[in-house]
Structure formats: C-alpha cells, structure tokens
Design an enzyme around this catalytic site. Sequence first.
Site, PDB file in Angstrom:
ATOM      1  N   HIS A 244      12.867  -1.788   2.979  1.00 52.72           N
ATOM      2  CA  HIS A 244      12.149  -0.563   3.339  1.00 52.72           C
ATOM      3  C   HIS A 244      13.013   0.631   2.981  1.00 52.72           C
ATOM      4  CE1 HIS A 244       8.965  -2.666   5.360  1.00 52.72           C
ATOM      5  NE2 HIS A 244       9.891  -3.462   5.866  1.00 52.72           N
ATOM      6  N   LEU A 245      12.367   1.646   2.430  1.00 56.53           N
ATOM      7  CA  LEU A 245      13.080   2.870   2.078  1.00 56.53           C
ATOM      8  C   LEU A 245      13.569   3.578   3.336  1.00 56.53           C
ATOM      9  CD1 LEU A 245      10.290   3.769  -0.403  1.00 56.53           C
ATOM     10  CD2 LEU A 245      12.669   3.566  -1.142  1.00 56.53           C
ATOM     11  N   SER A 246      12.682   3.646   4.332  1.00 57.98           N
ATOM     12  CA  SER A 246      13.001   4.372   5.568  1.00 57.98           C
ATOM     13  C   SER A 246      13.552   3.397   6.609  1.00 57.98           C
ATOM     14  CB  SER A 246      11.738   5.046   6.110  1.00 57.98           C
ATOM     15  OG  SER A 246      10.786   4.067   6.503  1.00 57.98           O
TER      16      SER A 246
ATOM     17  N   TYR B  74      11.274   8.623   2.412  1.00 56.34           N
ATOM     18  CA  TYR B  74      11.170   7.697   1.284  1.00 56.34           C
ATOM     19  C   TYR B  74      12.007   8.069   0.063  1.00 56.34           C
ATOM     20  CZ  TYR B  74       7.225   6.333   4.207  1.00 56.34           C
ATOM     21  OH  TYR B  74       6.457   5.933   5.264  1.00 56.34           O
TER      22      TYR B  74
ATOM     23  N   HIS C 212       3.591  -4.267   9.297  1.00 50.91           N
ATOM     24  CA  HIS C 212       3.373  -4.167  10.741  1.00 50.91           C
ATOM     25  C   HIS C 212       2.144  -4.932  11.236  1.00 50.91           C
ATOM     26  CE1 HIS C 212       6.349  -1.183   9.901  1.00 50.91           C
ATOM     27  NE2 HIS C 212       5.499  -0.406   9.238  1.00 50.91           N
TER      28      HIS C 212
ATOM     29  N   ALA D 255       2.895  -0.530   4.972  1.00 52.71           N
ATOM     30  CA  ALA D 255       2.359  -0.648   6.340  1.00 52.71           C
ATOM     31  C   ALA D 255       1.909  -2.074   6.679  1.00 52.71           C
ATOM     32  CB  ALA D 255       1.206   0.332   6.530  1.00 52.71           C
TER      33      ALA D 255
ATOM     34  N   ARG E 178       5.838   0.999  13.916  1.00 54.32           N
ATOM     35  CA  ARG E 178       6.663   0.545  12.784  1.00 54.32           C
ATOM     36  C   ARG E 178       7.782  -0.402  13.217  1.00 54.32           C
ATOM     37  NH1 ARG E 178       4.818   3.895   8.492  1.00 54.32           N
ATOM     38  NH2 ARG E 178       4.231   5.914   9.313  1.00 54.32           N
TER      39      ARG E 178
ATOM     40  N   PRO F 122       0.790  -1.234   0.000  1.00 57.17           N
ATOM     41  CA  PRO F 122       0.000   0.000   0.000  1.00 57.17           C
ATOM     42  C   PRO F 122       0.822   1.284   0.000  1.00 57.17           C
ATOM     43  CG  PRO F 122      -0.850  -1.548   1.622  1.00 57.17           C
ATOM     44  CD  PRO F 122       0.390  -2.154   1.055  1.00 57.17           C
ATOM     45  N   ASN F 123       0.358   2.215  -0.801  1.00 58.53           N
ATOM     46  CA  ASN F 123       0.877   3.596  -0.869  1.00 58.53           C
ATOM     47  C   ASN F 123       2.231   3.737  -1.554  1.00 58.53           C
ATOM     48  OD1 ASN F 123      -1.347   4.863   0.521  1.00 58.53           O
ATOM     49  ND2 ASN F 123      -0.615   3.828   2.351  1.00 58.53           N
TER      50      ASN F 123
ATOM     51  N   ARG G  81      11.467   5.123  13.810  1.00 54.76           N
ATOM     52  CA  ARG G  81      10.284   5.969  13.587  1.00 54.76           C
ATOM     53  C   ARG G  81       9.241   5.689  14.676  1.00 54.76           C
ATOM     54  NH1 ARG G  81       8.482   5.547   7.518  1.00 54.76           N
ATOM     55  NH2 ARG G  81       7.188   7.299   8.225  1.00 54.76           N
TER      56      ARG G  81
ATOM     57  N   ASP H  60       1.605 -15.250   5.861  1.00 58.33           N
ATOM     58  CA  ASP H  60       1.330 -16.669   5.586  1.00 58.33           C
ATOM     59  C   ASP H  60       1.583 -17.001   4.114  1.00 58.33           C
ATOM     60  OD1 ASP H  60       0.682 -17.243   8.189  1.00 58.33           O
ATOM     61  OD2 ASP H  60      -1.494 -17.245   7.891  1.00 58.33           O
TER      62      ASP H  60
ATOM     63  N   ASN I 256       8.558  -4.907  -0.543  1.00 57.03           N
ATOM     64  CA  ASN I 256       8.340  -3.814   0.394  1.00 57.03           C
ATOM     65  C   ASN I 256       6.839  -3.833   0.683  1.00 57.03           C
ATOM     66  OD1 ASN I 256       7.969  -1.538   1.885  1.00 57.03           O
ATOM     67  ND2 ASN I 256       9.114  -0.171   0.516  1.00 57.03           N
TER      68      ASN I 256
ATOM     69  N   ARG J  58       4.919  11.423  -1.327  1.00 59.28           N
ATOM     70  CA  ARG J  58       5.108  11.124   0.089  1.00 59.28           C
ATOM     71  C   ARG J  58       6.316  11.885   0.645  1.00 59.28           C
ATOM     72  NH1 ARG J  58       4.290   4.863   1.295  1.00 59.28           N
ATOM     73  NH2 ARG J  58       3.695   5.692   3.346  1.00 59.28           N
TER      74      ARG J  58
ATOM     75  N   GLU K 299      13.110  -8.692   2.407  1.00 61.22           N
ATOM     76  CA  GLU K 299      12.235  -7.558   2.719  1.00 61.22           C
ATOM     77  C   GLU K 299      13.052  -6.271   2.643  1.00 61.22           C
ATOM     78  OE1 GLU K 299      11.168  -7.888   6.807  1.00 61.22           O
ATOM     79  OE2 GLU K 299      10.014  -6.024   6.809  1.00 61.22           O
TER      80      GLU K 299
HETATM   81  C1  DQA Z   1       7.851   1.604   4.303  1.00 66.09           C
HETATM   82  C2  DQA Z   1       7.735   1.780   5.819  1.00 66.09           C
HETATM   83  C3  DQA Z   1       6.329   1.506   6.301  1.00 66.09           C
HETATM   84  O1  DQA Z   1       6.242   1.680   7.714  1.00 66.09           O
HETATM   85  C4  DQA Z   1       5.364   2.477   5.639  1.00 66.09           C
HETATM   86  O2  DQA Z   1       4.039   2.190   6.034  1.00 66.09           O
HETATM   87  C5  DQA Z   1       5.499   2.518   4.162  1.00 66.09           C
HETATM   88  C6  DQA Z   1       6.830   2.465   3.573  1.00 66.09           C
HETATM   89  C7  DQA Z   1       9.259   1.990   3.796  1.00 66.09           C
HETATM   90  O3  DQA Z   1       9.583   1.609   2.680  1.00 66.09           O
HETATM   91  O4  DQA Z   1      10.005   2.672   4.500  1.00 66.09           O
HETATM   92  O5  DQA Z   1       4.517   2.686   3.442  1.00 66.09           O
HETATM   93  O6  DQA Z   1       7.641   0.241   3.991  1.00 66.09           O
END
Ligand code: DQA
Length: 149
Positions: free
Chosen positions: A99-101, A22, A79, A76, A110, A9-10, A106, A86, A73, A17, A97
């Site tokens: 993550h950008l951040s 990010y 979490h 959210a 998270r 998502p997102n 944070r 599964d 990635n 963003r 896995e």
């Molecule tokens: C994220 C970190 C997640 O907590 C957040 O909800 C994202 C991006 C990251 O790439 O840092 O949407 O996965």
Amino acid sequence: MKILVLNGPNLNMLEKRNIKHYGALTLAEINNLLADEAKRQGVSLTFFQSNHEGKLVDAIQEQRGKIDGILINAGALTHYGYSLRDALVDSGVPVVEVHLSNITKREKFRKIDVLDGVVIDRIIGLKEKSYIVGLEKLINYIKQLNARR
Ligand code: DQA
C-alpha cells in the site's frame, strides 16, 4: 521467475488522487520502477490493473501454473474483497501486499485487511517505495522456496 503485479480499483488514477497519501507518481511510472528492479534481478513481470474485483479474480485464475508469485495493491478491495482473497489463496503461490499509504493510520475501515493471513508480507506507507520493497521481499522469498525444493 515470473511475478504477476496486480493493482485494484482507482490505482489507474493515482496522478489525480491525494498526493499526501499516495505520492506523485502515476501507476505507469511505478510499473517502470518495478520493471527496472525486475530487470536487475532477472525476473519477468506481468502487469494488470482493474477497477473490478471479478476481473482481478479472472487474471489470477488465468495465470494459474504460469507464475511464481503475486505482488498486489488491492486498493479498497483490501478492506472487503473476499472473492479476491479466495482467489489469492487458490493461486497457490506466495503473495506480498503493498500500500502506498499507511492504512493503519487512516480511517477506521482501512484498518480491516481481509488479505491478512493470506500474504507472506505487507509493506505499507512508503508511497511508491512500498512496491519496490514488496517486490524485493517476494523475490527473496521465492528464491528461498526454490532453494529448498
Ligand atoms: C491503498 C489504500 C486503500 O485503502 C485505498 O482504498 C486505495 C489505495 C494504498 O495504496 O494506500 O485505493 O491501497
């Protein structure tokens, strides 16, 4: 070697963003960087992004038996996404896995990562470089697995 690249998502909205967390690249630009690296390594990538957990689960199930690994990635869903967790376990292939951040530095929610214990590695906080490092780690892991077979 075939790798499924999943974004949750997102992540389709990266350019809108927070740059501080990010980075400044769009998801399409990140995917292009991954495609360049994959080409150098002779690896084939399939890209899929969804804002819906069930669609990510469907994509993993549809690729069953067709892929050697998954780079994800989960946004959210990282979490709280237990059905995604599964599906990744049931895929039977190694998962990395990214993550950008830096999710450890944070908000408290998270710091919970339901993919912990499922993934062979987790690369965080390097912005778009997390994806490249994650892809390299996954490719190397799969190469070692194949050499042992
Ligand atoms: C994220 C970190 C997640 O907590 C957040 O909800 C994202 C991006 C990251 O790439 O840092 O949407 O996965």
